[in-house]
Design a protein around this motif. Structure first.
Motif, mmCIF file in Angstrom:
data_model
loop_
_atom_site.group_PDB
_atom_site.id
_atom_site.type_symbol
_atom_site.label_atom_id
_atom_site.label_comp_id
_atom_site.label_asym_id
_atom_site.label_seq_id
_atom_site.Cartn_x
_atom_site.Cartn_y
_atom_site.Cartn_z
ATOM 1 N N VAL A 19 -0.656 33.206 5.862
ATOM 2 C CA VAL A 19 -1.401 34.470 5.940
ATOM 3 C C VAL A 19 -2.898 34.214 5.890
ATOM 4 O O VAL A 19 -3.672 34.782 6.675
ATOM 5 C CB VAL A 19 -0.973 35.407 4.792
ATOM 6 C CG1 VAL A 19 -1.891 36.624 4.725
ATOM 7 C CG2 VAL A 19 0.469 35.853 4.981
ATOM 8 N N ILE A 20 -3.331 33.356 4.977
ATOM 9 C CA ILE A 20 -4.768 33.067 4.861
ATOM 10 C C ILE A 20 -5.285 32.379 6.117
ATOM 11 O O ILE A 20 -6.374 32.696 6.622
ATOM 12 C CB ILE A 20 -5.043 32.207 3.616
ATOM 13 C CG1 ILE A 20 -4.742 33.018 2.351
ATOM 14 C CG2 ILE A 20 -6.488 31.716 3.608
ATOM 15 C CD1 ILE A 20 -4.956 32.250 1.067
ATOM 16 N N THR A 21 -4.498 31.426 6.653
ATOM 17 C CA THR A 21 -4.896 30.752 7.888
ATOM 18 C C THR A 21 -5.022 31.742 9.032
ATOM 19 O O THR A 21 -6.000 31.703 9.804
ATOM 20 C CB THR A 21 -3.870 29.661 8.252
ATOM 21 O OG1 THR A 21 -3.789 28.712 7.188
ATOM 22 C CG2 THR A 21 -4.287 28.936 9.526
ATOM 23 N N ALA A 22 -4.045 32.642 9.159
ATOM 24 C CA ALA A 22 -4.095 33.657 10.222
ATOM 25 C C ALA A 22 -5.294 34.578 10.036
ATOM 26 O O ALA A 22 -5.961 34.952 11.013
ATOM 27 C CB ALA A 22 -2.793 34.471 10.227
ATOM 28 N N TRP A 23 -5.597 34.926 8.776
ATOM 29 C CA TRP A 23 -6.737 35.810 8.514
ATOM 30 C C TRP A 23 -8.050 35.136 8.874
ATOM 31 O O TRP A 23 -8.926 35.748 9.499
ATOM 32 C CB TRP A 23 -6.745 36.207 7.037
ATOM 33 C CG TRP A 23 -7.954 37.003 6.647
ATOM 34 C CD1 TRP A 23 -8.227 38.312 6.924
ATOM 35 C CD2 TRP A 23 -9.083 36.507 5.910
ATOM 36 N NE1 TRP A 23 -9.448 38.667 6.410
ATOM 37 C CE2 TRP A 23 -9.991 37.588 5.778
ATOM 38 C CE3 TRP A 23 -9.400 35.288 5.346
ATOM 39 C CZ2 TRP A 23 -11.199 37.458 5.108
ATOM 40 C CZ3 TRP A 23 -10.610 35.161 4.683
ATOM 41 C CH2 TRP A 23 -11.487 36.239 4.565
ATOM 42 N N VAL A 24 -8.193 33.857 8.508
ATOM 43 C CA VAL A 24 -9.424 33.132 8.833
ATOM 44 C C VAL A 24 -9.592 33.011 10.342
ATOM 45 O O VAL A 24 -10.678 33.258 10.891
ATOM 46 C CB VAL A 24 -9.413 31.738 8.174
ATOM 47 C CG1 VAL A 24 -10.579 30.890 8.683
ATOM 48 C CG2 VAL A 24 -9.474 31.862 6.660
ATOM 49 N N THR A 26 -8.276 34.910 12.668
ATOM 50 C CA THR A 26 -8.541 36.235 13.225
ATOM 51 C C THR A 26 -10.004 36.628 13.032
ATOM 52 O O THR A 26 -10.629 37.200 13.926
ATOM 53 C CB THR A 26 -7.622 37.283 12.579
ATOM 54 O OG1 THR A 26 -6.251 36.916 12.803
ATOM 55 C CG2 THR A 26 -7.861 38.667 13.171
ATOM 56 N N SER A 27 -10.547 36.320 11.853
ATOM 57 C CA SER A 27 -11.955 36.643 11.581
ATOM 58 C C SER A 27 -12.877 35.858 12.508
ATOM 59 O O SER A 27 -13.851 36.404 13.041
ATOM 60 C CB SER A 27 -12.287 36.328 10.118
ATOM 61 O OG SER A 27 -11.472 37.065 9.244
#
Length: 209
Positions: A19-24, A26-27
Motif C-alpha cells: 500500500v505504501i509503495t503504491a501510494w508513493v 501514485t504521488s
C-alpha cells in the motif's frame, strides 16, 4: 485471540509495504503529470484522446530530460547552456538562488560528483548518541580558513524522510567510516533501524567457509 492477533499482524506485514509503495508511486506519477500543463490546451492528451492517461506526464518528463540532455551534450548545446548561465548570473536575487541550486545539482547528478559517497557514524545531536550520516565533501573558502583541524562536511538525514536533515561540519577523526553501501545506509535510516544492513565481515566469513 492469539491466532487472530497473529493473522492480523501477518496481514499488516503483507499489505502495508504494498500500500505504501503504491501510494508513493501514485504521488510521484501525479506530480509528474502536472508537467502536462506546459502543453497548449489543444495539445493536451486528455483533450485529444477524450480520456485521461495516468503516467503520461512521466513519459513527457523523461522525453524532455532526454531531449535536453542530448542537445546539451554537443558543442552548440554546451555553449547555449553557458550563455544561459551567464545571463542568469547577471540577474540580482535570481543568480544567488540559481547558482546554489546548480552547484548542488552538479554535485549530486554529475558523473564526477562526490556527494553521498561514504556512509559514516557520527555523534549527533550530542556526545554519546550516534547516528548514520553521509560525507558530502570538505569545508572550503572562509569556513576552511577558520577550521585549523581536518574537518569534513556531513549531512545528517532525518527519519523516516531522509530528504530533510542537517548540515554539520565535524572533525574527520570523529567520523567512523562504514563499509555499507549508500543504498543500505538509506534503507537503514528510512526503516528507523528495522532493516539492518548485512555485516560485511560476516559475509566474508561465510564466503570463506
Amino acid at each position: 485471540m492469539g491466532g487472530l492477533r497473529k493473522w492480523f499482524f501477518t496481514g499488516l506485514l503483507v499489505v502495508v509495504p504494498g500500500v505504501i509503495t503504491a501510494w508513493v508511486l501514485t504521488s510521484i506519477v501525479g506530480a509528474l503529470d502536472q508537467t502536462l500543463a506546459i502543453l497548449p490546451e489543444a495539445w493536451q492528451p486528455d483533450r485529444l484522446l477524450g480520456f485521461h492517461i495516468p503516467g503520461f506526464g512521466v513519459l513527457l518528463t523523461l522525453a524532455i530530460l532526454l531531449i535536453v540532455g542530448a542537445l546539451a551534450s554537443n558543442f552548440a548545446g554546451r555553449k547555449l547552456v553557458e550563455w544561459g548561465d551567464a545571463l542568469v548570473s547577471r540577474i540580482p536575487v535570481v543568480r544567488s538562488i540559481y547558482s546554489s541550486v546548480k552547484q548542488v545539482s552538479d554535485t549530486l547528478f554529475s558523473e564526477s560528483g562526490n556527494a553521498f559517497r561514504t556512509a559514516v557514524l557520527v555523534q549527533w545531536p550530542r556526545e554519546g548518541v550516534w547516528t548514520v550520516a553521509f560525507i558530502t565533501g570538505a569545508p572550503g573558502g572562509e569556513v576552511a580558513g577558520w577550521l585549523r583541524d581536518d574537518f569534513v562536511s556531513v549531512y545528517v538525514p532525518t527519519t523516516p524522510n531522509p530528504t530533510s536533515g542537517y548540515f554539520v561540519i565535524v572533525r574527520k577523526s570523529d567520523c567512523i567510516e562504514l563499509e555499507m553501501s549508500i543504498d543500505a545506509a538509506l534503507k537503514y535510516i528510512v526503516s528507523m533501524g528495522v532493516v539492518t544492513p548485512p555485516d560485511p565481515v560476516a559475509a566474508i566469513d561465510r564466503g570463506v567457509a
